[in-house]
Design an enzyme around this catalytic site. Structure first.
Site, short mmCIF file in Angstrom:
data_model
loop_
_atom_site.label_atom_id
_atom_site.label_comp_id
_atom_site.label_asym_id
_atom_site.label_seq_id
_atom_site.Cartn_x
_atom_site.Cartn_y
_atom_site.Cartn_z
N GLU A 273 0.84 -1.19 0.00
CA GLU A 273 0.00 0.00 0.00
C GLU A 273 0.87 1.24 0.00
O GLU A 273 1.89 1.29 0.69
CB GLU A 273 -0.88 0.08 1.26
CG GLU A 273 -1.88 -1.00 1.45
CD GLU A 273 -2.65 -0.82 2.76
OE1 GLU A 273 -2.74 0.33 3.25
OE2 GLU A 273 -3.13 -1.83 3.30
N GLU A 327 -13.98 5.97 -0.72
CA GLU A 327 -14.95 5.13 -0.02
C GLU A 327 -15.66 5.96 1.05
O GLU A 327 -15.07 6.34 2.06
CB GLU A 327 -14.25 3.92 0.58
CG GLU A 327 -13.57 3.06 -0.49
CD GLU A 327 -12.61 2.04 0.08
OE1 GLU A 327 -13.04 1.24 0.94
OE2 GLU A 327 -11.43 2.06 -0.31
N LYS A 330 -15.83 5.20 5.16
CA LYS A 330 -14.65 5.02 6.01
C LYS A 330 -14.69 6.02 7.15
O LYS A 330 -15.01 7.19 6.96
CB LYS A 330 -13.38 5.19 5.18
CG LYS A 330 -13.19 4.09 4.16
CD LYS A 330 -11.83 4.14 3.53
CE LYS A 330 -10.78 3.81 4.56
NZ LYS A 330 -9.45 3.67 3.93
N GLU A 336 -9.38 10.10 4.92
CA GLU A 336 -9.58 8.66 4.85
C GLU A 336 -10.60 8.26 3.79
O GLU A 336 -10.58 7.14 3.29
CB GLU A 336 -10.03 8.13 6.21
CG GLU A 336 -9.06 8.42 7.34
CD GLU A 336 -7.68 7.87 7.09
OE1 GLU A 336 -7.56 6.88 6.34
OE2 GLU A 336 -6.73 8.43 7.63
#
Length: 513
Positions: A273, A327, A330, A336
């Site tokens: 990541e 997203e 989250k 985030e």
């Protein structure tokens, strides 16, 4: 001297053409998280990636049947993740490892090109001694089970945060890359046998380096690896005399030095990541679509150019950008929910050259380096708010030279997906343990998109309390494989037509010289 032949001209032209087009056929991996209530179905995602992007591999945070099956026939390589909670049983029960492979790999392979199995997610951050001591045995057991099932080519690894690295002087200041070492106690007991496993199985040691969690207002240019100019003079490693102008490279070289110290400098490193958000708290310097595009373009270049790092020249790193989507479910700070390359409707958040058909948004030019006053204070660069301080800050600064870190940094990490729940069989996601004191986080209930905890995080009781079956956990796995998305051989394959046309034109031109 006789003039060169037409064949000689043709060979020369073809060589040049191949050099020119080779980079365009090289792609990148991406982490596919599912913490959103507006995301497209897996089949649509797989078809989109195969037909419209150069992304050639995805990393999943569970073994969700619909997601794994969706990539059948696409040519996209898939990494699946075994649950943290499955690790103790896998480590001590060979029958359990065989059953895991039979349930989560065999029904889909080779239609789905599963290339890696990640065993848990950032296990050393859980501070669960039982889980940590079971990690390497579980990796061995799964590899043996894969071989017994006739799947020896599928590799086994486990992702680590940079919390695995110790700071210099007992953490009083971060170590320079060349002086880096693993956390005492884990170095010989966990990482030496793990690295031996990786060497013997030709599998990568996977790490999650995030310059975003180590930067501050003064080091934006260094974190984004901006070359040249006074905004990024670099940071000198006193041990080697090397001046790093990329925090990412400094972090990778820190991992390498720790590995080499144990005698495993030859083991491959993979980047599980890394990423940069396109939006954060109001006033947080260094975060916009422009900076996110700048960082991820740089990462793609690092992954595909094969230039390596100062301590690892000419190495390539299998790399997965975080993340595929913004997203919206989250938890935590704004950042985030804004690490994605794509919106939920599959439109690019910004253009970094991954689209085959020219789709994409063009991000504005990167913001100039933060101005400073004569006293060295920032002239107009507000620091991130207190609630957005990074819980992974200490981990990331431990892998960069001391000059690059401060006590205030960007928002806490929820970029890493958690693994599935202890009770799951691999068919459903769940969450990984969060760090102690991480009051901003809520348990992730599917696939995992939770942050990696800092080293020395919550207790095993806390971790167990937060684990639980998540969304989609009741879904049965189906052995049959869905048809491949239409027109989705692979990212590189879709380039064959234009490439062949270019080569034909070059050959025709050369033969007429």
């Amino acid at each position: 001297m006789a003039p060169p032949s037409r064949q000689g001209h043709a060979a020369a032209v073809l060589s040049v053409m191949l050099l020119l087009i080779a980079p365009s056929a090289t792609a990148i991996g991406v982490n596919y998280g599912t913490k959103g209530d507006n995301l497209p179905p897996p089949s649509k995602v797989a078809s989109f990636l195969a037909n419209h992007t150069l992304i050639d591999r995805v990393k999943l945070f569970d073994t969700n049947a619909d997601m794994v099956r969706a990539f059948a026939g696409t040519g996209i390589s898939v990494t699946v993740t075994a649950a943290n909670g499955d690790i103790p049983n896998l480590a001590t029960n060979s029958a359990a490892a065989a059953a895991w492979v039979a349930a989560n790999i065999s029904p889909y392979y080779p239609s789905t090109s599963i290339s890696l199995v990640a065993v848990g997610n950032e296990i050393t951050n859980t501070a669960d001694d039982s889980l940590i001591s079971s990690l390497v045995p579980a990796m061995r057991a799964l590899k043996s089970a894969l071989a017994a099932a006739g799947l020896p080519k599928i590799r086994v690894t486990t992702p680590h945060s940079l919390g695995i690295l110790a700071g210099a002087a007992l953490g009083s200041s971060p170590a320079s890359p060349s002086a880096s070492r693993f956390v005492p106690g884990l170095d010989r007991d966990v990482f030496a046998p793990m690295l031996e496993f990786h060497r013997s199985t030709s599998s990568p040691f996977m790490v999650n380096p995030y310059p975003y969690f180590g930067y501050n207002g003064d080091t934006v240019a260094y974190a984004l690896a901006r070359r040249g100019g006074s905004s990024n003079p670099g940071v000198r490693d006193p041990g080697t005399g090397i001046t790093y102008t990329s925090m990412f490279e400094a972090q990778l070289d820190s991992v390498y030095s720790a590995m080499k110290r144990l005698g495993f400098g030859d083991v491959e490193i993979a980047v599980g990541e890394t990423g940069w958000p396109s939006k954060a708290e109001d006033g947080q310097v260094g975060v916009s679509a422009a900076e996110a595009a700048e960082y991820n373009r740089y990462i793609i270049g690092e992954a595909t150019a094969g230039l390596g790092t100062p301590l690892m020249p000419k190495r390539k790193f299998e790399t997965y950008i975080f993340a595929l989507f913004n997203e919206n479910l989250k938890p935590g700070p704004v950042a985030e929910r804004n690490f994605g390359l794509f919106e939920a409707d599959l439109t690019p958040v910004y253009d970094i050259g991954l689209m085959k058909d020219g789709m994409g948004k063009t991000a504005a030019a990167p913001a100039p380096a933060v101005a400073t006053t004569s006293s060295g204070e920032e002239a107009a660069a507000p620091e991130p708010p207190v609630e957005a301080r990074a819980k992974k800050h200490d981990e990331e600064e431990a892998a960069a030279p001391a000059e690059t870190t401060t006590s205030s940094g960007p928002g806490p990490s929820a970029t890493e997906e958690d693994d599935a729940s202890p009770d799951a069989t691999g068919t459903s996601p769940s969450e990984a343990p969060a760090a102690e004191g991480d009051s901003d986080k809520t348990p992730e209930e599917e696939g995992g998109d939770a942050p990696a905890a800092a080293a020395g995080g919550e207790s095993s009781d806390d971790a167990a309390a937060k684990d639980g079956d998540g969304e989609g956990s009741t879904e049965e796995k189906k052995p049959e494989t869905a048809p491949a998305p239409a027109g989705s051989p692979s990212a590189a394959a879709d380039l064959l037509v234009p490439i062949s046309s270019m080569l034909a034109a070059a050959l025709s031109l050369a033969l007429h010289v």
